[in-house]
Design a protein around this motif. Structure first.
Motif, PDB file in Angstrom:
ATOM      1  N   GLY A 159       0.816  -1.207   0.000  1.00 23.93           N
ATOM      2  CA  GLY A 159       0.000   0.000   0.000  1.00 23.93           C
ATOM      3  C   GLY A 159       0.851   1.258   0.000  1.00 23.93           C
ATOM      4  N   VAL A 160       1.922   1.247   0.799  1.00 26.00           N
ATOM      5  CA  VAL A 160       2.857   2.382   0.819  1.00 26.00           C
ATOM      6  C   VAL A 160       3.538   2.500  -0.538  1.00 26.00           C
ATOM      7  N   ASP A 200       0.882  -5.912  -7.783  1.00 28.84           N
ATOM      8  CA  ASP A 200      -0.380  -5.587  -7.117  1.00 28.84           C
ATOM      9  C   ASP A 200      -1.519  -6.471  -7.633  1.00 28.84           C
ATOM     10  N   THR A 260      -5.110  -1.932  -6.247  1.00 35.12           N
ATOM     11  CA  THR A 260      -4.911  -0.491  -6.042  1.00 35.12           C
ATOM     12  C   THR A 260      -4.213   0.187  -7.217  1.00 35.12           C
ATOM     13  N   ASN A 288       2.470   6.089 -12.865  1.00 41.35           N
ATOM     14  CA  ASN A 288       1.261   5.641 -13.543  1.00 41.35           C
ATOM     15  C   ASN A 288       0.883   6.522 -14.729  1.00 41.35           C
ATOM     16  N   TYR A 293       2.330   6.335  -7.239  1.00 43.58           N
ATOM     17  CA  TYR A 293       1.414   7.371  -7.721  1.00 43.58           C
ATOM     18  C   TYR A 293       2.015   8.762  -7.521  1.00 43.58           C
ATOM     19  N   ALA A 294       2.599   8.985  -6.348  1.00 46.39           N
ATOM     20  CA  ALA A 294       3.174  10.306  -6.047  1.00 46.39           C
ATOM     21  C   ALA A 294       4.283  10.662  -7.025  1.00 46.39           C
ATOM     22  N   MET A 332       2.437   1.598  -3.434  1.00 42.08           N
ATOM     23  CA  MET A 332       1.523   2.103  -4.456  1.00 42.08           C
ATOM     24  C   MET A 332       1.335   3.612  -4.332  1.00 42.08           C
ATOM     25  N   ARG A 333       1.203   4.098  -3.092  1.00 42.75           N
ATOM     26  CA  ARG A 333       1.050   5.545  -2.907  1.00 42.75           C
ATOM     27  C   ARG A 333       2.278   6.287  -3.432  1.00 42.75           C
ATOM     28  N   GLN A 334       3.459   5.730  -3.173  1.00 39.90           N
ATOM     29  CA  GLN A 334       4.685   6.390  -3.615  1.00 39.90           C
ATOM     30  C   GLN A 334       4.837   6.331  -5.142  1.00 39.90           C
TER      31      GLN A 334
END
Length: 424
Positions: A105-106, A146, A158, A117, A112-113, A108-110
């Protein structure tokens, strides 16, 4: 997802530094080094499994520490993402799937940041050709991990928001072997060893055969992940049927088969000991594709939707499960060390064997739609083969689960219980 030439150059450059320079080095690079050592140790035969586990745990702990020093929650780079993807695989292989889910989860957020993507031509138009290709490869690695973890855990995917197309990862070698991109300043660095092979022989200007095969494998798995994420992961995470009508199911199967028909033959055929000896890298790619593809087909064929009139294709699901599980058996026969390490392979085999056992029990019912259900099981090669496969999976899982005795015990007990319900 890691550019070999750039990694080698960074590796040699780091070890050529003085001590004072080393302690100022990019901690994310060290995290990547350490997790590669950790995963390498998992696949290295040592005197005992306990020794291997201790060394691997030491290295991955060092990788975590390096990430923390790098400030990975607020400062992100391709190296950070690459290290995190490998740490996630390490956690899975170390029988910590729930930890991998949380850490993912971490990750994936990174991702995206960092905008991985997004189409690199839009978000980093001035980046080098190599960086754009690397961003595509790393996003594919995040998406693939993922997608196929969520298939097994039946949790929501995610990596769902992206405008990076598979076709953008082409076979253009532009920038792939340009030494100018290996340095931090954008100019060629002097490597510490002037006799290094890359200094003696000019770097290639075209992609090497294994690089072309890798590129085709990446695109194939990327297309498969996109298809599975949209049509399997999301529905399963909500406990919903995969299809709404027989026509919908037929159309979805047609999409999977169209993908399969455009896959290179090397990724679809069975492997042998000779294949492993001559094309070790491609043999593994073949097994990963076949395992993931046929597992997904099994799920679609077994799908039911009473309100929509969708029935389980028992025979078709069994045949797909046997195709999927054959990849695991080949991994076990020809790449025994790998079979003992890759948790995702082991757990897919468990899920496939459990599905087959339940389908065999289902066809025992008086109103079973199973073809030739009235015949003796001994006269049906499919049912006999399925039962043999289930028994073999139980035997193998008894051997590969020693690193996590509780999981091993639970998994084999569940499968044995299902197996014992078969009345012949």
């Amino acid at each position: 997802m890691i550019h070999r030439g750039k990694f080698d150059a960074d590796f040699e450059r780091f070890w050529a530094l003085t001590y004072d320079e080393k302690i100022q080095a990019d901690a994310a690079l060290l995290a990547l080094h350490f997790v590669i050592y950790a995963m390498g140790t998992q696949f290295t035969p040592l005197t005992s499994s306990q020794e291997r586990a201790q060394i691997a745990e030491f290295y991955v702990s060092a990788a975590h520490q390096a990430l923390r020093i790098s400030g990975y929650l607020s400062r992100i780079s391709l190296r950070t993402i690459q290290a995190m993807v490998l740490i996630n695989y390490f956690l899975m292989n170390n029988n910590h799937a729930s930890d991998a889910w949380s850490f993912g989860g971490v990750l994936m957020r990174q991702a995206y940041a960092m905008g991985l993507n997004r189409d690199p031509e839009l978000i980093v138009p001035r980046a080098s050709a190599l960086e754009k290709q690397q961003r595509r490869k790393v996003w594919q690695a995040v998406l693939f991990q993922d997608t196929f973890l969520t298939v097994l855990l039946k949790l929501p995917p995610t990596a769902t928001i992206s405008d990076v197309s598979v076709e953008s990862l082409n076979d253009d070698p532009d920038g792939e072997h340009d030494p100018s991109v290996f340095g931090r300043t954008g100019t060629p660095d002097v490597l510490p060893n002037p006799m290094r092979i890359s200094n003696i022989a000019p770097p290639p200007t075209t992609l090497l055969p294994h690089e072309l095969a890798d590129r085709e494998y990446i695109r194939t798995m990327w297309r498969l992940a996109n298809l599975v994420q949209r049509n399997v992961c999301i529905s399963r995470s909500l406990s919903r049927p995969l299809t709404s009508s027989p026509r919908d199911k037929s159309n979805l199967l047609a999409q999977f088969r169209a993908l399969y028909n455009n896959v290179p033959a090397a990724l679809t055929k069975s492997i042998s000991e000779d294949t492993v000896r001559s094309c070790h890298r491609q043999a593994k790619q073949c097994l990963f594709f076949r395992s993931n593809y046929h597992h997904s087909i099994m799920l679609v064929l077994a799908d039911e939707n009473e309100l929509g009139g969708v029935k389980c294709d028992i025979r078709g699901a069994m045949e797909a499960a046997r195709e999927a599980i054959s990849a695991f058996f080949e991994l076990w026969d020809y790449l025994r060390t790998d079979a003992g390490v890759w948790w995702v392979f082991q757990h897919r085999a468990f899920e496939e064997a459990l599905m087959m056992a339940r389908l065999l029990v289902l066809q025992q019912q008086p109103d079973s739609p199973f073809v030739n259900a009235s015949k003796s099981p001994a006269d049906d090669p499919l049912r006999m083969g399925v039962k043999h496969d289930i028994s073999r999976v139980i035997d193998i899982l008894d051997q590969v689960g020693s690193g996590a005795p509780e999981m091993q015990k639970t998994r084999t007990e569940v499968l044995r219980t299902a197996f014992e319900e078969i009345q012949w």
